[in-house]
Design an enzyme around this catalytic site. Structure first.
Site, PDB file in Angstrom:
ATOM      1  N   VAL A   1       0.666  -1.187   0.093  1.00 21.02           N
ATOM      2  CA  VAL A   1      -0.157   0.076  -0.100  1.00 21.02           C
ATOM      3  C   VAL A   1       0.888   0.925  -0.196  1.00 21.02           C
ATOM      4  CG1 VAL A   1      -1.789  -1.120   1.033  1.00 21.02           C
ATOM      5  CG2 VAL A   1      -0.054  -0.140   2.497  1.00 21.02           C
ATOM      6  N   GLY A   2       2.079   1.107   0.179  1.00 21.71           N
ATOM      7  CA  GLY A   2       2.998   2.347   0.016  1.00 21.71           C
ATOM      8  C   GLY A   2       4.411   1.975   0.112  1.00 21.71           C
TER       9      GLY A   2
ATOM     10  N   GLY B   1       8.450   4.047   0.679  1.00 15.29           N
ATOM     11  CA  GLY B   1       9.096   5.272   0.932  1.00 15.29           C
ATOM     12  C   GLY B   1      10.742   5.124   1.149  1.00 15.29           C
TER      13      GLY B   1
ATOM     14  N   PHE C   1      12.104   4.432   3.853  1.00 18.98           N
ATOM     15  CA  PHE C   1      12.367   3.454   4.801  1.00 18.98           C
ATOM     16  C   PHE C   1      12.321   1.951   4.352  1.00 18.98           C
ATOM     17  CE2 PHE C   1       8.134   5.162   4.736  1.00 18.98           C
ATOM     18  CZ  PHE C   1       7.195   3.786   4.546  1.00 18.98           C
ATOM     19  N   GLY C   2      11.388   1.999   3.157  1.00 19.19           N
ATOM     20  CA  GLY C   2      11.052   0.488   2.688  1.00 19.19           C
ATOM     21  C   GLY C   2       9.959   0.483   2.082  1.00 19.19           C
TER      22      GLY C   2
ATOM     23  N   VAL D   1       5.198  -0.458   2.642  1.00 16.34           N
ATOM     24  CA  VAL D   1       4.321  -0.927   3.618  1.00 16.34           C
ATOM     25  C   VAL D   1       3.089  -1.818   3.102  1.00 16.34           C
ATOM     26  CG1 VAL D   1       2.167   0.197   4.923  1.00 16.34           C
ATOM     27  CG2 VAL D   1       4.567   1.462   4.642  1.00 16.34           C
TER      28      VAL D   1
ATOM     29  N   LYS E   1       4.999  -2.640   8.205  1.00 11.74           N
ATOM     30  CA  LYS E   1       6.226  -1.712   7.670  1.00 11.74           C
ATOM     31  C   LYS E   1       7.403  -2.580   7.709  1.00 11.74           C
ATOM     32  CE  LYS E   1       7.006   2.478   8.900  1.00 11.74           C
ATOM     33  NZ  LYS E   1       7.548   3.752   9.812  1.00 11.74           N
TER      34      LYS E   1
ATOM     35  N   ASP F   1       7.401  16.079  13.381  1.00  9.66           N
ATOM     36  CA  ASP F   1       7.415  15.944  11.758  1.00  9.66           C
ATOM     37  C   ASP F   1       5.857  15.742  11.439  1.00  9.66           C
ATOM     38  OD1 ASP F   1       7.845  15.995   9.096  1.00  9.66           O
ATOM     39  OD2 ASP F   1       8.461  13.813   8.918  1.00  9.66           O
TER      40      ASP F   1
END
Length: 328
Positions: free
Chosen positions: A10-11, A13, A15-16, A18, A33, A126
């Site tokens: 589903v996503g 970024g 970081f890796g 999701v 994640k 953030d």
């Protein structure tokens, strides 16, 4: 995989990735994640620690973590999307947020921050629509605690100023760029940087676009000055002169907001952090205390579409065996 069945990605970024998955023990959706392989423990341990400390109904629930081979997985409660997805959806539909909806979302953000700031002495650092998750019923939860740190920690004074996304970065963080001696510690700040971000986000819900957009910290300060004017108090006289001295104000910009909403935004977006209300004080502002109940979705609330995220079909999903207790 045993307990979790991964449905789809589903996503993605820096970081890796999701994934949306189903927990076979509870039958509920979860978000997993998957961090990049061989990531250094310091890239995720602070977030895991913060997630375990900051357990609250308005902060995304953390269910556990696992290190499998050379990959770390973090498991969270599943939310339908982010406030950014909802803003974009409303833009496509041509349906702005009502003030009742803005109150409803803003109140929930402040509830989470009040717990974070006052009860646990943490600051998020953030806050932005992408890090505020919502479900189809309008329930909002603060997420992405990778930049969260303890307010009183001496170590927090040495963190870089760019942890917050520039459009939501408080002036005291932006002013770090003016320090000529790079060996000096960054310009000090506290939880009031989160309160600035809340003010910017509330304004964005009215405008349906980010309030301040710039390509650099210097330009960001100029954009802020255009609205609220340059700082003039004595304690800031050692910093480079900023212009214009007088801004056109939020009333000329956020024309659909009520007087109480404008008063709250102006107080949150104050140059001087000490003039910004705390989360607890903001919750008692007339914007929330006058009129209808802000604890329930407004009548006719437009449910978040499912899915709100742009799902990525990926057959090469990770294989997982079991989830362990959080690791740190």
């Amino acid at each position: 995989m045993e307990r979790y069945h991964i449905i789809k990605q589903v996503g993605e970024g820096s970081f890796g990735r999701v994934y949306q998955a189903i927990d076979h023990l509870t039958g509920q959706y979860v978000a997993i994640k998957q961090l990049k392989p061989n990531c250094h423990p310091m890239s995720y341990l602070p977030e895991v620690r913060a997630l375990q400390i900051l357990q609250h109904p308005k902060i995304v629930g953390f269910k556990g973590a696992e290190r499998q081979h050379n990959t770390v997985f973090l498991v969270f409660e599943y939310m339908d999307g982010s406030l950014r997805h909802l803003i974009n959806h409303r833009l496509r539909m041509g349906v702005p947020f009502s003030e009742a909806e803005i109150k409803f979302f803003s109140f929930q953000v402040l509830q989470g921050l009040d717990f974070m700031h006052r009860n646990r002495r943490f600051m998020h650092r953030d806050l932005k629509p992408e890090n505020l998750l919502v479900n189809k019923h309008g329930v909002l939860k603060i997420s992405d605690l990778g930049s969260a740190t303890e307010i009183e920690s001496d170590e927090s004074l040495f963190h870089h100023h760019y942890v917050t996304t520039r459009s939501y970065r408080a002036p005291e963080m932006l002013l770090r760029m003016f320090l000529k001696n790079k060996k000096l510690r960054p310009f000090e700040y506290d939880e009031k940087v989160d309160m600035w971000a809340v003010g910017v986000i509330i304004a964005e819900l009215y405008l349906m676009r980010p309030l301040f957009i710039a390509e650099s910290s210097a330009d960001q300060l100029k954009e802020i000055c255009k609205v609220i004017g340059a700082p003039t108090w004595e304690s800031w006289m050692n910093w480079p002169k900023l212009e214009p001295e007088k801004g056109f104000g939020f009333r000329a910009l956020v024309t659909s907001a009520s007087e109480s909403a404008l008063d709250l935004i102006e107080s949150l977006c104050s140059w001087d952090p000490s003039n910004r209300p705390s989360a607890a004080e903001a919750l008692r502002h007339p914007f929330f205390t006058r009129g209808r109940n802000v604890l329930a979705p407004p009548p006719g609330f437009s449910r978040c579409p499912r899915p709100m995220m742009r799902y990525v079909v990926n057959k090469n999903v990770p294989k997982m065996t079991s989830m362990q207790q959080p690791i740190y």
